[in-house]
Motif scaffolding. Sequence first.
Motif, PDB file in Angstrom:
ATOM      1  N   HIS A  66      41.081  44.493  55.829  1.00  0.00           N
ATOM      2  CA  HIS A  66      40.222  45.610  55.064  1.00  0.00           C
ATOM      3  C   HIS A  66      38.682  45.230  55.347  1.00  0.00           C
ATOM      4  O   HIS A  66      38.631  44.013  55.196  1.00  0.00           O
ATOM      5  CB  HIS A  66      40.567  45.848  53.571  1.00  0.00           C
ATOM      6  CG  HIS A  66      41.964  46.172  53.308  1.00  0.00           C
ATOM      7  ND1 HIS A  66      42.105  47.725  53.311  1.00  0.00           N
ATOM      8  CD2 HIS A  66      42.947  45.380  52.918  1.00  0.00           C
ATOM      9  CE1 HIS A  66      43.443  47.702  53.045  1.00  0.00           C
ATOM     10  NE2 HIS A  66      44.087  46.323  52.806  1.00  0.00           N
ATOM     11  N   GLY A  70      34.501  46.446  47.958  1.00  0.00           N
ATOM     12  CA  GLY A  70      33.187  46.535  47.114  1.00  0.00           C
ATOM     13  C   GLY A  70      32.987  45.605  46.038  1.00  0.00           C
ATOM     14  O   GLY A  70      33.448  44.216  46.445  1.00  0.00           O
ATOM     15  N   CYS A  90      22.539  44.741  40.903  1.00  0.00           N
ATOM     16  CA  CYS A  90      22.256  45.674  41.898  1.00  0.00           C
ATOM     17  C   CYS A  90      20.891  45.262  42.698  1.00  0.00           C
ATOM     18  O   CYS A  90      20.817  45.741  43.829  1.00  0.00           O
ATOM     19  CB  CYS A  90      22.042  46.749  41.128  1.00  0.00           C
ATOM     20  SG  CYS A  90      23.812  47.253  40.429  1.00  0.00           S
ATOM     21  N   TRP A  93      21.762  43.327  45.685  1.00  0.00           N
ATOM     22  CA  TRP A  93      22.351  44.224  46.599  1.00  0.00           C
ATOM     23  C   TRP A  93      21.340  45.004  47.361  1.00  0.00           C
ATOM     24  O   TRP A  93      21.364  44.982  48.580  1.00  0.00           O
ATOM     25  CB  TRP A  93      23.464  44.934  45.837  1.00  0.00           C
ATOM     26  CG  TRP A  93      24.605  44.551  45.467  1.00  0.00           C
ATOM     27  CD1 TRP A  93      24.824  43.326  44.666  1.00  0.00           C
ATOM     28  CD2 TRP A  93      26.037  45.090  45.725  1.00  0.00           C
ATOM     29  NE1 TRP A  93      26.163  43.239  44.595  1.00  0.00           N
ATOM     30  CE2 TRP A  93      26.981  44.238  44.983  1.00  0.00           C
ATOM     31  CE3 TRP A  93      26.399  46.301  46.438  1.00  0.00           C
ATOM     32  CZ2 TRP A  93      28.211  44.716  45.075  1.00  0.00           C
ATOM     33  CZ3 TRP A  93      27.923  46.737  46.420  1.00  0.00           C
ATOM     34  CH2 TRP A  93      28.688  45.657  45.479  1.00  0.00           C
ATOM     35  N   GLU A 121      28.792  51.485  50.470  1.00  0.00           N
ATOM     36  CA  GLU A 121      27.342  51.263  50.573  1.00  0.00           C
ATOM     37  C   GLU A 121      27.039  50.135  51.442  1.00  0.00           C
ATOM     38  O   GLU A 121      25.818  50.434  51.963  1.00  0.00           O
ATOM     39  CB  GLU A 121      27.148  50.631  48.763  1.00  0.00           C
ATOM     40  CG  GLU A 121      27.394  51.508  47.853  1.00  0.00           C
ATOM     41  CD  GLU A 121      27.096  51.148  46.381  1.00  0.00           C
ATOM     42  OE1 GLU A 121      27.480  50.217  46.174  1.00  0.00           O
ATOM     43  OE2 GLU A 121      26.497  51.792  45.885  1.00  0.00           O
ATOM     44  N   TYR A 136      39.379  53.909  55.999  1.00  0.00           N
ATOM     45  CA  TYR A 136      39.555  55.136  55.036  1.00  0.00           C
ATOM     46  C   TYR A 136      38.110  54.829  54.071  1.00  0.00           C
ATOM     47  O   TYR A 136      37.863  53.636  53.813  1.00  0.00           O
ATOM     48  CB  TYR A 136      40.479  55.210  54.303  1.00  0.00           C
ATOM     49  CG  TYR A 136      41.296  54.257  53.503  1.00  0.00           C
ATOM     50  CD1 TYR A 136      41.987  53.193  53.869  1.00  0.00           C
ATOM     51  CD2 TYR A 136      40.926  54.085  52.059  1.00  0.00           C
ATOM     52  CE1 TYR A 136      42.597  52.082  53.247  1.00  0.00           C
ATOM     53  CE2 TYR A 136      41.582  53.057  51.341  1.00  0.00           C
ATOM     54  CZ  TYR A 136      42.344  52.079  51.952  1.00  0.00           C
ATOM     55  OH  TYR A 136      42.911  51.112  51.061  1.00  0.00           O
ATOM     56  N   LEU A 146      32.905  52.960  36.303  1.00  0.00           N
ATOM     57  CA  LEU A 146      31.665  52.389  37.017  1.00  0.00           C
ATOM     58  C   LEU A 146      30.664  53.465  37.452  1.00  0.00           C
ATOM     59  O   LEU A 146      31.087  54.685  37.656  1.00  0.00           O
ATOM     60  CB  LEU A 146      32.070  51.355  37.721  1.00  0.00           C
ATOM     61  CG  LEU A 146      33.038  50.278  37.537  1.00  0.00           C
ATOM     62  CD1 LEU A 146      33.507  49.312  38.680  1.00  0.00           C
ATOM     63  CD2 LEU A 146      32.192  49.379  36.513  1.00  0.00           C
TER      64      LEU A 146
HETATM   65  C1  1HE Z   1      39.851  42.194  44.568  1.00  0.00           C
HETATM   66  C2  1HE Z   1      39.032  43.484  45.059  1.00  0.00           C
HETATM   67  C3  1HE Z   1      37.711  43.628  44.113  1.00  0.00           C
HETATM   68  C4  1HE Z   1      40.828  43.574  46.147  1.00  0.00           C
HETATM   69  N1  1HE Z   1      37.247  42.760  43.402  1.00  0.00           N
HETATM   70  N2  1HE Z   1      38.969  41.315  43.657  1.00  0.00           N
HETATM   71  N3  1HE Z   1      36.398  49.038  44.664  1.00  0.00           N
HETATM   72  C5  1HE Z   1      37.705  49.266  44.303  1.00  0.00           C
HETATM   73  O1  1HE Z   1      37.806  49.868  43.221  1.00  0.00           O
HETATM   74  C6  1HE Z   1      38.908  48.765  45.171  1.00  0.00           C
HETATM   75  C7  1HE Z   1      39.337  47.736  44.586  1.00  0.00           C
HETATM   76  N4  1HE Z   1      40.402  47.141  45.540  1.00  0.00           N
HETATM   77  C8  1HE Z   1      41.581  47.849  45.859  1.00  0.00           C
HETATM   78  O2  1HE Z   1      41.597  49.241  45.598  1.00  0.00           O
HETATM   79  C9  1HE Z   1      42.597  47.269  46.800  1.00  0.00           C
HETATM   80  O3  1HE Z   1      42.580  45.958  46.394  1.00  0.00           O
HETATM   81  C10 1HE Z   1      42.412  47.603  48.236  1.00  0.00           C
HETATM   82  C11 1HE Z   1      42.761  48.861  48.588  1.00  0.00           C
HETATM   83  C12 1HE Z   1      41.012  47.083  48.862  1.00  0.00           C
HETATM   84  C13 1HE Z   1      43.507  46.616  49.104  1.00  0.00           C
HETATM   85  O4  1HE Z   1      44.638  46.662  48.730  1.00  0.00           O
HETATM   86  P1  1HE Z   1      45.611  45.700  48.811  1.00  0.00           P
HETATM   87  O5  1HE Z   1      47.085  46.034  48.386  1.00  0.00           O
HETATM   88  O6  1HE Z   1      45.667  45.120  50.172  1.00  0.00           O
HETATM   89  O7  1HE Z   1      45.419  44.232  48.073  1.00  0.00           O
HETATM   90  P2  1HE Z   1      45.641  43.872  46.683  1.00  0.00           P
HETATM   91  O8  1HE Z   1      46.948  43.263  46.199  1.00  0.00           O
HETATM   92  O9  1HE Z   1      44.894  45.120  45.590  1.00  0.00           O
HETATM   93  O10 1HE Z   1      44.440  42.816  46.498  1.00  0.00           O
HETATM   94  C14 1HE Z   1      44.516  41.592  46.999  1.00  0.00           C
HETATM   95  C15 1HE Z   1      43.666  40.486  46.187  1.00  0.00           C
HETATM   96  O11 1HE Z   1      42.331  40.898  46.592  1.00  0.00           O
HETATM   97  C16 1HE Z   1      43.911  40.517  44.812  1.00  0.00           C
HETATM   98  O12 1HE Z   1      43.786  39.242  44.397  1.00  0.00           O
HETATM   99  P3  1HE Z   1      44.864  37.963  44.018  1.00  0.00           P
HETATM  100  O13 1HE Z   1      43.774  36.920  43.696  1.00  0.00           O
HETATM  101  O14 1HE Z   1      45.700  38.883  42.672  1.00  0.00           O
HETATM  102  O15 1HE Z   1      45.668  37.994  45.250  1.00  0.00           O
HETATM  103  C17 1HE Z   1      42.843  41.350  44.317  1.00  0.00           C
HETATM  104  O16 1HE Z   1      42.422  41.179  43.006  1.00  0.00           O
HETATM  105  C18 1HE Z   1      41.727  41.210  45.364  1.00  0.00           C
HETATM  106  N5  1HE Z   1      40.902  42.077  45.239  1.00  0.00           N
HETATM  107  N6  1HE Z   1      39.741  44.206  45.615  1.00  0.00           N
HETATM  108  C19 1HE Z   1      38.029  41.598  43.280  1.00  0.00           C
HETATM  109  N7  1HE Z   1      37.208  44.878  44.465  1.00  0.00           N
HETATM  110  C20 1HE Z   1      26.927  47.414  42.925  1.00  0.00           C
HETATM  111  S1  1HE Z   1      28.221  48.676  42.113  1.00  0.00           S
HETATM  112  C21 1HE Z   1      29.183  48.734  43.245  1.00  0.00           C
HETATM  113  C22 1HE Z   1      30.411  49.336  42.526  1.00  0.00           C
HETATM  114  C23 1HE Z   1      31.761  49.254  43.225  1.00  0.00           C
HETATM  115  O17 1HE Z   1      31.956  48.695  44.257  1.00  0.00           O
HETATM  116  S2  1HE Z   1      33.277  49.469  42.204  1.00  0.00           S
HETATM  117  C24 1HE Z   1      34.672  48.721  43.266  1.00  0.00           C
HETATM  118  C25 1HE Z   1      35.186  49.891  44.106  1.00  0.00           C
END
Ligand code: 1HE
Length: 267
Positions: A66, A70, A90, A93, A121, A136, A146
């Motif tokens: 990936h 974010g 922010c 960022w 972003e 994607y 959020l």
């Molecule tokens: C994370 C994060 C994260 C994964 N922060 N730790 N962003 C989102 O809402 C996206 C959130 N993430 C996902 O939807 C999925 O994790 C993914 C599609 C990116 C990847 O899926 P996958 O099945 O390969 O991995 P996973 O099992 O969900 O995650 C693997 C590990 O990465 C897991 O940690 P672990 O310690 O339990 O193994 C997850 O917690 C970690 N992880 N994504 C923290 N985002 C300035 S404002 C900006 C606003 C935003 O960006 S909102 C965020 C939007």
Amino acid sequence: PLTINAADYTNLALEERDGGVWVVTLNRPTKRNALDIDTIEELVQFFSIAPRADVRAVVLAGAGDHFCAGLDLIEHHDEDRSPADFMHVCLRWHEAFNKMEYGGVPVIAALQGAVVGGGLELASSAHIRVMDQTAYFALPEGQRGLFTGGGATIRVTDLVGKSRMIDMMLTGRVYQGQEAVDLGLAQYIVEGSSLEAAIQLAERTAENLPLSNFAICSAVSHMQNMSAMDAAYAEAVVAGVVNTQPDARARLAAFADKSGARVRPNE
Ligand code: 1HE
């Protein structure tokens, strides 16, 4: 020039290649390269130095399957931030992403897998985006309670338009494949590795004169923020500087003596 020391970076892996091309890789694949405070600070540091360190082009990549998930949602949850705290997050960022977009060094993002939320972003702050077949794009903020804080209201709206951006935030709609290119989320989609393709584009870009690239990768963005009158004036001033640079004379002479490459249609 300033020097870049890869050992100063933990969350970013830095590789200098021939021709002044640097590959900057978000290097927390087990966290899907989620953007925590430290990663943002390293991006600020790198892109603050790069314009003065003879960096000719940057490929921005993500380690693993990936590109970037974010905002680090776990860090955000654990920190339980105040409104003022998160405003300052922010603003850091924006510091990083503005340095990318306005810094004058071409930044080419190599995308795979999730390019979501703050990951989109970040990608939209690059000058060129190259995606592979797995990439994607989505803005899941709405579903997580959020809002975007890293410039999506400006840059993603620039790429896809206001209505599509709002739809992405409201419904979590995902764009992928050729449709994502047609909408402007990426300029290139490749069958193989987006990293290899991005490196090739960076190498070609790095052959341009640095002052030309500086203008392309700073003036265009600045001019978008100006009135048309002021932008035309600024364009004339920038062209005055760039188009008379001594280093351009050899290229102009090559055109004149017919040794310089001609512009031809694609084969
Ligand atoms: C994370 C994060 C994260 C994964 N922060 N730790 N962003 C989102 O809402 C996206 C959130 N993430 C996902 O939807 C999925 O994790 C993914 C599609 C990116 C990847 O899926 P996958 O099945 O390969 O991995 P996973 O099992 O969900 O995650 C693997 C590990 O990465 C897991 O940690 P672990 O310690 O339990 O193994 C997850 O917690 C970690 N992880 N994504 C923290 N985002 C300035 S404002 C900006 C606003 C935003 O960006 S909102 C965020 C939007």
